[in-house]
Design a protein around this motif. Structure first.
Motif, PDB file in Angstrom:
ATOM      1  N   SER A  50       1.021  46.598 -48.861  1.00  0.00           N
ATOM      2  CA  SER A  50       1.170  45.378 -49.659  1.00  0.00           C
ATOM      3  C   SER A  50      -0.142  45.064 -50.365  1.00  0.00           C
ATOM      4  O   SER A  50      -1.218  45.415 -49.886  1.00  0.00           O
ATOM      5  CB  SER A  50       1.599  44.207 -48.776  1.00  0.00           C
ATOM      6  OG  SER A  50       0.610  43.939 -47.808  1.00  0.00           O
ATOM      7  N   ALA A  51      -0.034  44.393 -51.492  1.00  0.00           N
ATOM      8  CA  ALA A  51      -1.222  44.074 -52.291  1.00  0.00           C
ATOM      9  C   ALA A  51      -2.099  43.037 -51.599  1.00  0.00           C
ATOM     10  O   ALA A  51      -3.322  43.121 -51.647  1.00  0.00           O
ATOM     11  CB  ALA A  51      -0.807  43.589 -53.676  1.00  0.00           C
ATOM     12  N   GLU A  52      -1.476  42.053 -50.984  1.00  0.00           N
ATOM     13  CA  GLU A  52      -2.245  41.008 -50.299  1.00  0.00           C
ATOM     14  C   GLU A  52      -2.188  41.230 -48.800  1.00  0.00           C
ATOM     15  O   GLU A  52      -1.110  41.299 -48.209  1.00  0.00           O
ATOM     16  CB  GLU A  52      -1.697  39.601 -50.619  1.00  0.00           C
ATOM     17  CG  GLU A  52      -2.164  39.053 -51.941  1.00  0.00           C
ATOM     18  CD  GLU A  52      -1.257  39.478 -53.084  1.00  0.00           C
ATOM     19  OE1 GLU A  52      -0.048  39.609 -52.838  1.00  0.00           O
ATOM     20  OE2 GLU A  52      -1.752  39.694 -54.196  1.00  0.00           O
ATOM     21  N   ARG A  53      -3.359  41.306 -48.196  1.00  0.00           N
ATOM     22  CA  ARG A  53      -3.480  41.459 -46.751  1.00  0.00           C
ATOM     23  C   ARG A  53      -4.446  40.374 -46.290  1.00  0.00           C
ATOM     24  O   ARG A  53      -5.655  40.538 -46.344  1.00  0.00           O
ATOM     25  CB  ARG A  53      -3.962  42.866 -46.413  1.00  0.00           C
ATOM     26  CG  ARG A  53      -2.936  43.915 -46.872  1.00  0.00           C
ATOM     27  CD  ARG A  53      -3.439  45.324 -46.865  1.00  0.00           C
ATOM     28  NE  ARG A  53      -4.748  45.570 -47.454  1.00  0.00           N
ATOM     29  CZ  ARG A  53      -4.996  45.677 -48.756  1.00  0.00           C
ATOM     30  NH1 ARG A  53      -4.032  45.519 -49.631  1.00  0.00           N
ATOM     31  NH2 ARG A  53      -6.210  45.937 -49.193  1.00  0.00           N
ATOM     32  N   VAL A  54      -3.862  39.248 -45.866  1.00  0.00           N
ATOM     33  CA  VAL A  54      -4.622  38.020 -45.628  1.00  0.00           C
ATOM     34  C   VAL A  54      -4.616  37.673 -44.146  1.00  0.00           C
ATOM     35  O   VAL A  54      -3.591  37.795 -43.477  1.00  0.00           O
ATOM     36  CB  VAL A  54      -4.009  36.837 -46.418  1.00  0.00           C
ATOM     37  CG1 VAL A  54      -4.838  35.579 -46.245  1.00  0.00           C
ATOM     38  CG2 VAL A  54      -3.854  37.187 -47.890  1.00  0.00           C
ATOM     39  N   TYR A  81      -7.984  44.336 -44.507  1.00  0.00           N
ATOM     40  CA  TYR A  81      -7.612  43.073 -45.145  1.00  0.00           C
ATOM     41  C   TYR A  81      -8.400  42.930 -46.445  1.00  0.00           C
ATOM     42  O   TYR A  81      -9.506  43.437 -46.581  1.00  0.00           O
ATOM     43  CB  TYR A  81      -7.935  41.878 -44.233  1.00  0.00           C
ATOM     44  CG  TYR A  81      -7.042  41.782 -43.032  1.00  0.00           C
ATOM     45  CD1 TYR A  81      -5.798  41.162 -43.125  1.00  0.00           C
ATOM     46  CD2 TYR A  81      -7.431  42.310 -41.811  1.00  0.00           C
ATOM     47  CE1 TYR A  81      -4.976  41.067 -42.014  1.00  0.00           C
ATOM     48  CE2 TYR A  81      -6.605  42.226 -40.701  1.00  0.00           C
ATOM     49  CZ  TYR A  81      -5.378  41.598 -40.812  1.00  0.00           C
ATOM     50  OH  TYR A  81      -4.571  41.517 -39.717  1.00  0.00           O
ATOM     51  N   ASN A  82      -7.849  42.198 -47.399  1.00  0.00           N
ATOM     52  CA  ASN A  82      -8.582  41.963 -48.639  1.00  0.00           C
ATOM     53  C   ASN A  82      -8.777  40.481 -48.940  1.00  0.00           C
ATOM     54  O   ASN A  82      -9.315  40.126 -49.980  1.00  0.00           O
ATOM     55  CB  ASN A  82      -7.920  42.687 -49.823  1.00  0.00           C
ATOM     56  CG  ASN A  82      -6.502  42.228 -50.081  1.00  0.00           C
ATOM     57  OD1 ASN A  82      -5.998  41.315 -49.453  1.00  0.00           O
ATOM     58  ND2 ASN A  82      -5.855  42.887 -51.020  1.00  0.00           N
ATOM     59  N   ALA A  83      -8.336  39.614 -48.036  1.00  0.00           N
ATOM     60  CA  ALA A  83      -8.538  38.176 -48.222  1.00  0.00           C
ATOM     61  C   ALA A  83      -8.581  37.483 -46.876  1.00  0.00           C
ATOM     62  O   ALA A  83      -7.955  37.925 -45.909  1.00  0.00           O
ATOM     63  CB  ALA A  83      -7.428  37.581 -49.079  1.00  0.00           C
ATOM     64  N   GLU A  85      -8.244  33.434 -45.437  1.00  0.00           N
ATOM     65  CA  GLU A  85      -8.015  32.013 -45.703  1.00  0.00           C
ATOM     66  C   GLU A  85      -8.851  31.223 -44.702  1.00  0.00           C
ATOM     67  O   GLU A  85      -8.690  31.376 -43.499  1.00  0.00           O
ATOM     68  CB  GLU A  85      -6.544  31.655 -45.537  1.00  0.00           C
ATOM     69  CG  GLU A  85      -6.268  30.182 -45.720  1.00  0.00           C
ATOM     70  CD  GLU A  85      -4.834  29.799 -45.426  1.00  0.00           C
ATOM     71  OE1 GLU A  85      -4.624  28.658 -44.983  1.00  0.00           O
ATOM     72  OE2 GLU A  85      -3.921  30.628 -45.631  1.00  0.00           O
ATOM     73  N   GLN A 157     -11.514  38.367 -50.850  1.00  0.00           N
ATOM     74  CA  GLN A 157     -11.250  37.089 -51.490  1.00  0.00           C
ATOM     75  C   GLN A 157     -11.260  36.014 -50.410  1.00  0.00           C
ATOM     76  O   GLN A 157     -10.726  36.219 -49.321  1.00  0.00           O
ATOM     77  CB  GLN A 157      -9.895  37.118 -52.182  1.00  0.00           C
ATOM     78  CG  GLN A 157      -9.512  35.828 -52.838  1.00  0.00           C
ATOM     79  CD  GLN A 157      -8.107  35.873 -53.426  1.00  0.00           C
ATOM     80  OE1 GLN A 157      -7.362  36.814 -53.229  1.00  0.00           O
ATOM     81  NE2 GLN A 157      -7.758  34.833 -54.131  1.00  0.00           N
ATOM     82  N   ILE A 159      -9.875  32.337 -49.578  1.00  0.00           N
ATOM     83  CA  ILE A 159      -8.897  31.332 -49.990  1.00  0.00           C
ATOM     84  C   ILE A 159      -9.203  30.069 -49.204  1.00  0.00           C
ATOM     85  O   ILE A 159      -8.954  30.005 -47.998  1.00  0.00           O
ATOM     86  CB  ILE A 159      -7.462  31.802 -49.701  1.00  0.00           C
ATOM     87  CG1 ILE A 159      -7.194  33.145 -50.391  1.00  0.00           C
ATOM     88  CG2 ILE A 159      -6.455  30.733 -50.120  1.00  0.00           C
ATOM     89  CD1 ILE A 159      -5.935  33.839 -49.921  1.00  0.00           C
TER      90      ILE A 159
END
Length: 178
Positions: A50-54, A81-83, A85, A157, A159
């Motif tokens: 998946s594009a988002e791995r938060v 992971y790329n983000a 929160e 990233q 968040i």
């Protein structure tokens, strides 16, 4: 582990800086999983599902130091992971002073909400844990800046999340309302 390896030749190709970083992490993981610290010749193709791995870190209910959060970000990047929160607030506290007058060179419209930062023990916590050492602790703007720089270094990233209008029991107590 470099000193224990006789020779390692690795070629990583990627579409960008983030892909190179993840490719390097994959090689490290493969070397760590092999007791001999060597790899057989192979071609590995890897891409995320998946594009988002938060991953979310609740900093409102518990105080985490700047160093702990920076290490958390590095470990999350290593795991793919790329983000991240970062929850600024929750029922039990607000842990980031985003209006820190010591950090900003100019007065930010007269705002100084440092009095609002901190936390308390939730009513659901057993009484033996009510001697809460983190009650008045929070991160300053300069520490938040360092966290953001670490995230950028690891292509993560950040968040920011402020949980409201619900989950504001601490804010209501600090402001003097119930």
């Amino acid at each position: 582990f470099i000193h224990r390896c006789k020779s390692v030749a690795v070629r990583i190709t990627a579409g960008g800086k983030r892909g190179l970083m993840y490719g390097g992490f994959m090689v490290i993981k493969m070397l760590r999983s092999n007791d001999s610290m060597s790899l057989a010749a192979c071609t590995l193709t890897d891409q995320p599902d998946s594009a988002e791995r938060v991953v979310m870190l609740d900093c409102g209910r518990k105080y985490y130091t700047k160093d702990w959060i920076c290490n958390f970000i590095r470990q999350c990047a290593f795991m793919g992971y790329n983000a991240v929160e970062l929850r600024f607030s929750e029922d039990q506290g607000t842990r980031f002073d985003i209006w820190d007058p010591e950090y900003y060179k100019t007065n930010v419209n007269g705002n100084d909400f440092s009095w609002l930062c901190g936390g308390y023990v939730g009513s659901w916590v057993k009484e033996i844990y009510h001697d809460y050492e983190d009650q008045k602790k929070y991160l300053r703007a300069s520490e938040i800046h360092e966290i953001m720089m670490t995230a950028a270094e690891y292509n993560m990233q950040v968040i920011p999340a402020f949980n409201g209008p619900g989950h504001c029991q601490y804010l209501c107590r600090a402001y003097g309302t119930k």
